[in-house]
Design a protein around this motif. Structure first.
Motif, PDB file in Angstrom:
ATOM      1  N   LEU A  42      75.666  24.739 -66.465  1.00 52.59           N
ATOM      2  CA  LEU A  42      75.604  25.429 -65.352  1.00 52.59           C
ATOM      3  C   LEU A  42      75.812  24.114 -63.962  1.00 52.59           C
ATOM      4  N   THR A  43      76.405  24.728 -62.967  1.00 53.94           N
ATOM      5  CA  THR A  43      76.643  23.789 -61.629  1.00 53.94           C
ATOM      6  C   THR A  43      75.461  23.920 -61.129  1.00 53.94           C
ATOM      7  N   LEU A  44      75.441  23.190 -59.791  1.00 54.56           N
ATOM      8  CA  LEU A  44      74.365  23.037 -59.019  1.00 54.56           C
ATOM      9  C   LEU A  44      74.070  24.623 -58.620  1.00 54.56           C
ATOM     10  N   ASP A  45      72.838  25.011 -58.382  1.00 54.50           N
ATOM     11  CA  ASP A  45      72.628  26.469 -58.063  1.00 54.50           C
ATOM     12  C   ASP A  45      72.909  27.195 -59.054  1.00 54.50           C
ATOM     13  N   GLY A  46      73.339  27.146 -60.441  1.00 58.01           N
ATOM     14  CA  GLY A  46      73.742  28.029 -61.395  1.00 58.01           C
ATOM     15  C   GLY A  46      72.619  28.686 -61.927  1.00 58.01           C
TER      16      GLY A  46
END
Length: 351
Positions: free
Chosen positions: A257-261
């Motif tokens: 997951l990316t940041l805030d995923g």
């Protein structure tokens, strides 16, 4: 109304012919002849007694048919319309979730299509493995007429279960979406996410699923057991839809997951294994969330979306007489990707 159906009467007992009385129409009811009913893993769990089951149990909550009668106050349906019913047939209509068209989260508890109790007459609810249904107009859905009605049936559970989180987490053109598991839910998630314009990655434990995943619309296939492949997609995905219905390790997927995923669980599992490590969440402001089907308005939106994009499920059509064998095959994941019962086969049965 005397109604034929298939039911079971004790845990793990085979389904067999059963008859019961459907209620007469109330003023806001429609009656419809059931043409097709999808077979969901929830059906299997109820029949097996894995969940709290009230017997006799007539399963089925992916139901498509045609309207045969309407109550005097019905305005949204006419006789002959293609109609569908999903997982719910009622709710309290006055709590905050209901007022926000999120009936599946009704604070008093939604009334489910089967294995539940009618809010008005306190009778058992029986599902779509039957020749006819009676339902409140408010909980009935219009099916786009040009869709294959048999293949549209699984949209009422498998479809909305993955559509709702894709919409809630704002998947759109340019979004990067991961799907864990290629089954009834997973194959619908691929189709819907692709139609929304997302770049779609399937996580699978089997390299044999790559060709089918690409046919369904996946851009990338990642073997979840291959650390090199998993590392290559680290910090890339906006949303992951996790369709796996049994305990499994979330840790490797959180790293992708990316940041805030957000990783969204749509399969019911008892616990997350192994012990949960919060580091990937804290260090990337990532989230683990859950989602349950969708409200009636959102389910209609999903059906309309599928009509616009000509999306239906990949199915194997069976007669009702093969339902017990179909359950055996489901336990072996031997179906691509959803069984649907041709309910005309019930006419062959004599009470």
């Amino acid at each position: 109304m005397k109604t034929k159906a298939y039911a079971n009467h004790a845990p793990n007992q085979p389904l067999s012919l059963f008859h019961f009385d459907r209620r007469e129409l109330r003023d806001d009811d429609i009656e419809f002849d059931v043409l097709f009913c999808g077979v969901c893993h929830s059906d299997l769990h109820h029949v097996a007694g894995d969940w709290k089951t009230n017997y006799p149990c007539v399963p089925g909550h992916e139901i498509v048919g045609r309207v045969s009668k309407i109550g005097k106050n019905v305005t949204q349906f006419k006789i002959g319309d293609a109609v569908a019913v999903g997982c719910m047939v009622d709710s309290c209509q006055h709590c905050r979730p209901c007022l926000n068209q999120l009936e599946q989260y009704c604070e008093e508890g939604a009334t489910f299509t089967y294995n539940d109790t009618d809010r008005q007459d306190k009778q058992a609810t029986f599902g779509g493995y039957s020749e006819r249904m009676v339902v409140r107009e408010k909980f009935a859905l219009h099916v786009p007429e040009h869709l294959d009605l048999a293949a549209a049936a699984p949209l009422l559970c498998a479809g909305i279960t993955v559509y709702s989180p894709l919409k809630h987490w704002k998947v759109q053109a340019g979004s990067k979406v991961g799907i864990i598991g290629l089954g009834g839910l997973g194959h619908m998630a691929i189709k819907l996410a692709r139609a929304m314009g997302a770049e779609v990655t399937l996580f699978s434990r089997s390299p044999d699923k790559a060709e089918d995943a690409q046919r369904l619309g996946a851009h990338h296939i990642v073997l979840s057991s291959d650390k090199t492949q998993m590392k290559a997609v680290a910090n890339t995905l906006d949303v992951i839809i996790d369709t796996v219905p049994y305990a499994h390790d979330l840790q490797p997927y959180l790293q992708t997951l990316t940041l805030d995923g957000t990783l969204v669980l749509v399969g019911l599992i008892d616990k997350i294994e192994p012990s949960f490590n919060s580091a990937p969440l804290v260090l990337g402001r990532r989230s683990v969330a859950g989602s349950l089907i969708g409200g009636i308005a959102e389910t209609q939106e999903m059906l309309n979306f599928c009509g616009q994009h000509n999306i239906v499920s990949d199915i194997e059509l069976i007669p009702i007489q093969e339902i017990n064998h179909a359950y055996e095959r489901m336990l072996k994941s031997d179906v691509k990707y959803r069984f649907v019962i041709d309910m005309s086969s019930l006419k062959q049965e004599s009470l």
